[in-house]
Design a protein around this motif. Structure first.
Motif, PDB file in Angstrom:
ATOM      1  N   LYS A 109       0.830  -1.206   0.000  1.00  0.00           N
ATOM      2  CA  LYS A 109       0.000   0.000   0.000  1.00  0.00           C
ATOM      3  C   LYS A 109       0.866   1.258   0.000  1.00  0.00           C
ATOM      4  O   LYS A 109       0.557   2.240  -0.684  1.00  0.00           O
ATOM      5  CB  LYS A 109      -0.915   0.016   1.228  1.00  0.00           C
ATOM      6  N   ILE A 110       1.928   1.231   0.765  1.00  0.00           N
ATOM      7  CA  ILE A 110       2.830   2.382   0.820  1.00  0.00           C
ATOM      8  C   ILE A 110       3.511   2.580  -0.529  1.00  0.00           C
ATOM      9  O   ILE A 110       3.628   3.711  -1.010  1.00  0.00           O
ATOM     10  CB  ILE A 110       3.861   2.198   1.956  1.00  0.00           C
ATOM     11  N   ALA A 111       3.932   1.481  -1.167  1.00  0.00           N
ATOM     12  CA  ALA A 111       4.572   1.584  -2.484  1.00  0.00           C
ATOM     13  C   ALA A 111       3.614   2.174  -3.510  1.00  0.00           C
ATOM     14  O   ALA A 111       3.999   3.038  -4.313  1.00  0.00           O
ATOM     15  CB  ALA A 111       5.064   0.201  -2.939  1.00  0.00           C
ATOM     16  N   ARG A 112       2.354   1.739  -3.492  1.00  0.00           N
ATOM     17  CA  ARG A 112       1.349   2.295  -4.423  1.00  0.00           C
ATOM     18  C   ARG A 112       1.120   3.776  -4.159  1.00  0.00           C
ATOM     19  O   ARG A 112       1.028   4.586  -5.086  1.00  0.00           O
ATOM     20  CB  ARG A 112       0.032   1.528  -4.315  1.00  0.00           C
ATOM     21  N   ALA A 113       1.030   4.153  -2.907  1.00  0.00           N
ATOM     22  CA  ALA A 113       0.820   5.563  -2.560  1.00  0.00           C
ATOM     23  C   ALA A 113       1.999   6.411  -3.031  1.00  0.00           C
ATOM     24  O   ALA A 113       1.806   7.513  -3.559  1.00  0.00           O
ATOM     25  CB  ALA A 113       0.624   5.712  -1.048  1.00  0.00           C
TER      26      ALA A 113
END
Length: 152
Positions: A109-113
């Motif tokens: 999720k952090i990578a996508r954000a």
């Protein structure tokens, strides 16, 4: 009605001080490794890839100073030194492990954000900042020696 400040300066300093110790990557790695049981210096160093001998020494000293790690010297030849978590260090292992699990669980999720944010930043037109320039500074006054040298 006057708003209350729930964070006292002393509390903020204490929290910042503790987070500075446990927030650095080497301290977290040392604490998690020692959570498996007592280890000798070189054993600990081998289990943590990329840490220098000096950095491990500094990290262990800091953790020992803060009461998170104990250092036990055995009178053998050569001397044997074991490092182990104290009760306070084992108590720290609980939130550190939870944070690590949270990071692993939420990493996608952090990578996508980050990708979304970085893509948005590149697409947005750059705003031109307008600034006022300071007035030019007057030339420094010249002493009599400098003036005489320029005339000659």
């Amino acid at each position: 009605m006057k708003p209350r400040n729930t964070h006292l300066t002393g509390d903020c300093i204490a929290v910042s001080d503790v987070l500075a110790r446990v927030g650095d990557k080497w301290s977290v790695l040392v604490v998690t490794r020692l959570g498996q049981g007592p280890m000798r210096f070189n054993e600990l160093r081998r289990s943590i890839g990329g840490i220098s001998q000096r950095m491990l020494t500094l990290t262990l000293r800091g953790l020992e100073r803060d009461g998170l790690v104990t250092r036990t010297v055995f009178p053998t030849i050569p001397p044997r030194v074991d490092y182990e978590l104290t009760a306070l260090g084992r108590d720290l292992l609980v939130p550190v492990s939870a944070l690590g699990e949270w990071a692993i669980r939420n990493q996608p999720k952090i990578a996508r954000a980050r990708e979304q944010f970085d893509g948005t930043e590149k697409k947005a037109p750059a705003k031109r900042l307008t600034t006022t320039r300071p007035a030019p500074r007057p030339a420094p006054r010249q002493t009599g020696l400098v003036q005489a040298a320029r005339r000659n």
